[in-house]
Design a protein around this motif. Structure first.
Motif, short mmCIF file in Angstrom:
data_model
loop_
_atom_site.label_atom_id
_atom_site.label_comp_id
_atom_site.label_asym_id
_atom_site.label_seq_id
_atom_site.Cartn_x
_atom_site.Cartn_y
_atom_site.Cartn_z
N ILE A 58 42.55 -59.14 -12.29
CA ILE A 58 42.75 -58.47 -13.58
C ILE A 58 43.63 -59.33 -14.50
CG2 ILE A 58 43.72 -56.41 -14.72
CD1 ILE A 58 41.21 -55.78 -13.02
N ALA A 59 44.60 -60.00 -13.89
CA ALA A 59 45.56 -60.81 -14.66
C ALA A 59 44.91 -61.94 -15.44
CB ALA A 59 46.64 -61.36 -13.73
N LEU A 60 43.72 -62.35 -15.01
CA LEU A 60 43.04 -63.41 -15.74
C LEU A 60 42.75 -62.99 -17.18
CD1 LEU A 60 40.55 -64.58 -12.96
CD2 LEU A 60 42.63 -65.77 -13.71
N GLN A 61 42.67 -61.66 -17.38
CA GLN A 61 42.39 -61.15 -18.71
C GLN A 61 43.58 -60.43 -19.35
OE1 GLN A 61 38.30 -59.17 -18.94
NE2 GLN A 61 38.60 -59.38 -16.74
N GLU A 62 44.56 -60.09 -18.55
CA GLU A 62 45.68 -59.32 -19.07
C GLU A 62 47.01 -60.01 -18.81
OE1 GLU A 62 46.10 -55.22 -18.41
OE2 GLU A 62 43.94 -54.80 -18.41
N PRO A 63 47.55 -60.66 -19.82
CA PRO A 63 48.82 -61.39 -19.62
C PRO A 63 49.93 -60.50 -19.07
CG PRO A 63 47.84 -61.93 -21.75
CD PRO A 63 47.01 -60.82 -21.18
N LYS A 64 49.92 -59.23 -19.42
CA LYS A 64 50.97 -58.33 -18.95
C LYS A 64 50.93 -58.21 -17.42
CE LYS A 64 50.65 -54.10 -19.84
NZ LYS A 64 50.29 -52.83 -20.51
N VAL A 65 49.74 -58.12 -16.88
CA VAL A 65 49.63 -58.04 -15.42
C VAL A 65 50.04 -59.36 -14.80
CG1 VAL A 65 48.03 -57.69 -13.51
CG2 VAL A 65 47.83 -56.26 -15.55
N ARG A 66 49.63 -60.46 -15.42
CA ARG A 66 50.03 -61.77 -14.90
C ARG A 66 51.54 -61.87 -14.84
NH1 ARG A 66 49.21 -66.14 -18.94
NH2 ARG A 66 51.24 -65.27 -19.46
N ASP A 67 52.20 -61.43 -15.90
CA ASP A 67 53.67 -61.48 -15.91
C ASP A 67 54.26 -60.59 -14.83
OD1 ASP A 67 53.34 -63.19 -18.01
OD2 ASP A 67 53.92 -61.74 -19.56
#
Lengths: 163, 163, 163, 163, 163, 163, 163, 163
Positions: free
Chosen positions: F131-140
């Motif tokens: 999911i983080a590949l599309q959502e910077p918030k999740v990546r963070d």
């Protein structure tokens, strides 16, 4: 930059791991492949894994055999999804490779595929399925690949006794 | 600086790994023990392994469970002898730990001991046997330990039926 | 006298065990190799193991297959460090050899390497790592060997699809 | 002198191994039991095994766990029949014990029984079956034991549902 | 009548099981060999096992593969000692054969040898060791066989590197 | 609609599978969890898997034990990435679950995690990484989770002997 | 006479095997249950198996543990379908039971169910599925049982986090 | 319509699965054989399994390898008895196939045969044994087949030493 990076512990893993490359090519996903040995080039491993995200890689596929530490160690150095391929070992048929890759502790994940070529091809497919979440063209290629696969089974129904 | 460094992937490995510490203490070998997780503190692993030799460490004992990458990854970053202890995993009884540690590829070696506490104690003993090549006092302590062990068996020969 | 003694349970283990000899030769460590069968020459085993230390041997490498008792029994008769090599068995792929060697009880230790040739080569490497604690020349040879190994991986990055 | 010698690697094996003693007692065969550790008392092992025949022992039962070398090493030092009992190990449920005992190379034989108490009891039974070839009284006791066992099964046929 | 009966579940087991016959011949013990399938000739099994003792047979060697029921079922029908040989199966390398033979319940014993030819030869040796308790000539033959075996190892000490 | 669907073969798998839910909640990814049994509700399985993509689900996590067919069968009915969690079985410790999930044939992929709770938590983490590949918030959130995890190890270095 | 006979090697198998009985009762199939030990009552086994067909039994369910010879030996003495249940053994978790039952040679078949209680219940279900080919009432009971099972899963969808 | 349907996951399973067909032909039972892949043609699977009963099929034989989901998924969609054949996998010798097929949860049963060709032949035999409950001609054919098999063993008793 390639969307998927395929790394493997030894050049001798390439006949297995190229099945991932072939699958990605078939599905229209760009990839790069290189040898990165957890044990023989540990610094290259760190450098590769830590820079992959900023170089535009989205998914990493890592294959190794025996005490297969490559996928897990790469996962330890990146927040990208990592898929691991247990390469068949000459002694224990890849059971050692499988357990070394799949039994990761909580907090660092490796999505593990089957031992050998089928698993490598599926690592390419799974990476494409991830890429497809953002690229409709890849999603369509996967749907087409799966349909062709179904059709192939359906068309090959003649089974004749050998005796 | 300590002669032997004992590292483990998780604090939960300490009840097992302290058997190595106790053996070293009994044999008069200095040691230090710390948690270094291959997956959760990979940079600490590199730093620890690369500096161990110049800090005077002579032997490294590394224990881990499951997809146990710690011993092999430490061995990849040092020329010191590394002994690996498969900690019993909750699912596969340590068979995964054992295979992940022992099945190293040619070129990076880990001398592996038995699963669990017996193996941890023996890692301490084996490290002392290496130190003893240079320290007669340790060699004598090992010989004494082994003699005491033999005597203990010899003195406990009474076997009585329970029924 | 040789610094490392390589023993094996049967002459048929030599194709595997010579990988230890080759590694030691490459690293400049002297060795002697002989057949000592735990089951067929048990008295030779005792005599060999009990006299090894005073003959100047510093490390013993022992290889055997199946119900592989050689490494453990040698360890029972010496205070020198013993490294065990599970030779691949014809029936169970060396899993029996591995478990027979590695699962030693507390008090007598065998540092066990991987099943087969990779493990035998690594036994030589590990023995050299022990010798290197006292011989800077061997330490340098190990560092050079490891560097060469790293360079070989780095230089062989061309991976071409077979199809 | 006792007709059957029961030896075991550790006093902790006695709860298992006494099942052999109880069976021999039930069948009227004399026995002696002692701890002989292959690894901790290797010289006692040699002395015991080499003198057993001339002391009148006819069959040796040896039990051990983990890297279980006792039965095979005793067999290497005697021409008497040796029966081996894999004691359940705490880590691998006795699979290591079983493979370490049963997978003997050609030329030195160990007749191996089941893991744990059932195997120990059967080692006593099998030893008695060997003694019975020369002692009709023991043969009759075995036949009676087997008949009683059959009768017990025949008489306990009531099976009631728990729910 | 022969002193030892060798039975096997299928004619295809004979290449393995004849190693038992050859060993018995070498040690001067008479034997007879026949196919008795637990599953395909269950009545022959009963008849054979129940009459063996009165026909003068002293020891029974039984070999089978896969779900190997022959040794245990023969043991259920006789008070003679029975030694079991796990024949290598084509699928699971004889692990199924081994577990099917060795894991007998309390009350009916099978002394089990190693998987494959080494185990079959050792079944012959172990049967001879039992016969030797009553026949000094066989005991002497065993001692001579073991001495020759030791001498062969001692004389073949030349180990030359292949490279 | 939830980004991640967590399905499991039985309500008894929930104590294990909720670790995936907890991880997703911690990382700020929405999820839904339900029981879908491959064997007891096969039609629900088809309906669920075929409609997941159009309902907005991006990743499917499937857990099952024993002959664990759920993850593979779901993967057969969707082009979404599927991650499989082998739930520990009561008999074979989850080895059956693991092999049933991971050994998929070429063409239908399941990214498999470790047996039990660690694997379930990591399935949540891996789904978030996708999911983080599309959502910077999740990546963070992932980067923060990983950093916290590293810090926890670094801060808990006190290891005291129990004795 | 009962339509299905349930036999087991030991009374201690009944807690497992009664799950077959309960399933048959639920599905309206008559059964009888008794202890028949392959090793302790071999003649009873022959008598039971050879007379079952003429007594009206249509399907035989046989459960045993360890070196589990009962199902295969019964199958050798009857032309009725035989279903085998591997009872969990105390040492190897039923892997020995499973392999001893399932790996039958060509020509004598045993349809094998899962290790333990689930397998026993399914043996009852499978036997009923066979009976149902001739008895519509049993077929309807099976369809109803399966529907109820599906409904139970469907109705129990509430999954709440424990924390 | 055929009495027995033989399905398999891949055309490459046919060399194994045709042993079932040959057995059925020998015993006079009609059959049809086709490829139905659980993973590549999941909808065909549902359609096949749900319509089999009304098309007159009485027994279904399903063979698959690796993560072998076909037999269990077919069983989930029918009330007919299903027999499963673990096809030997290239990596783990069919142990994965066996566990994936046999370890079904309570409520959906698969009667599992041995790995490979022997198991496939026996699936045919077991299916015929079920059909024979209603067709005396098939029962007689089975009795004749079994008798011929017994006779073949009885007539092939010449065993000659190779050396």
């Amino acid at each position: 930059m390639a969307q998927v990076a395929i790394v493997m512990g030894s050049k001798s893993d390439w006949p297995t791991m190229q099945k991932a490359a072939l699958m990605l090519r078939e599905l229209g996903v760009s990839y790069q492949a290189k040898v990165v040995s957890a044990h023989r080039t540990p610094n290259l491993l760190v450098e590769f894994a830590e820079s992959a995200a900023e170089q535009g890689v989205q998914v990493i596929i890592a294959g190794a055999g025996g005490a297969a530490h490559l996928p897990g160690m790469i996962a330890a150095h990146t927040h990208l999804p990592v898929f691991g391929c247990p390469v068949r070992s000459s002694q224990l048929n890849g059971l050692d490779s499988l357990l070394s890759i799949v039994q990761m502790p909580k907090g660092v994940a490796v999505g593990t595929l089957a031992i050998g070529e089928a698993g490598a091809a599926n690592a390419g497919l799974l990476a494409a399925q991830v890429i497809a979440l953002q690229e409709p063209k890849v999603r369509d290629a996967i749907i087409a690949f799966r349909k062709k696969q179904t059709d192939t089974v359906m068309k090959n129904q003649t089974l004749e006794l050998d005796v």
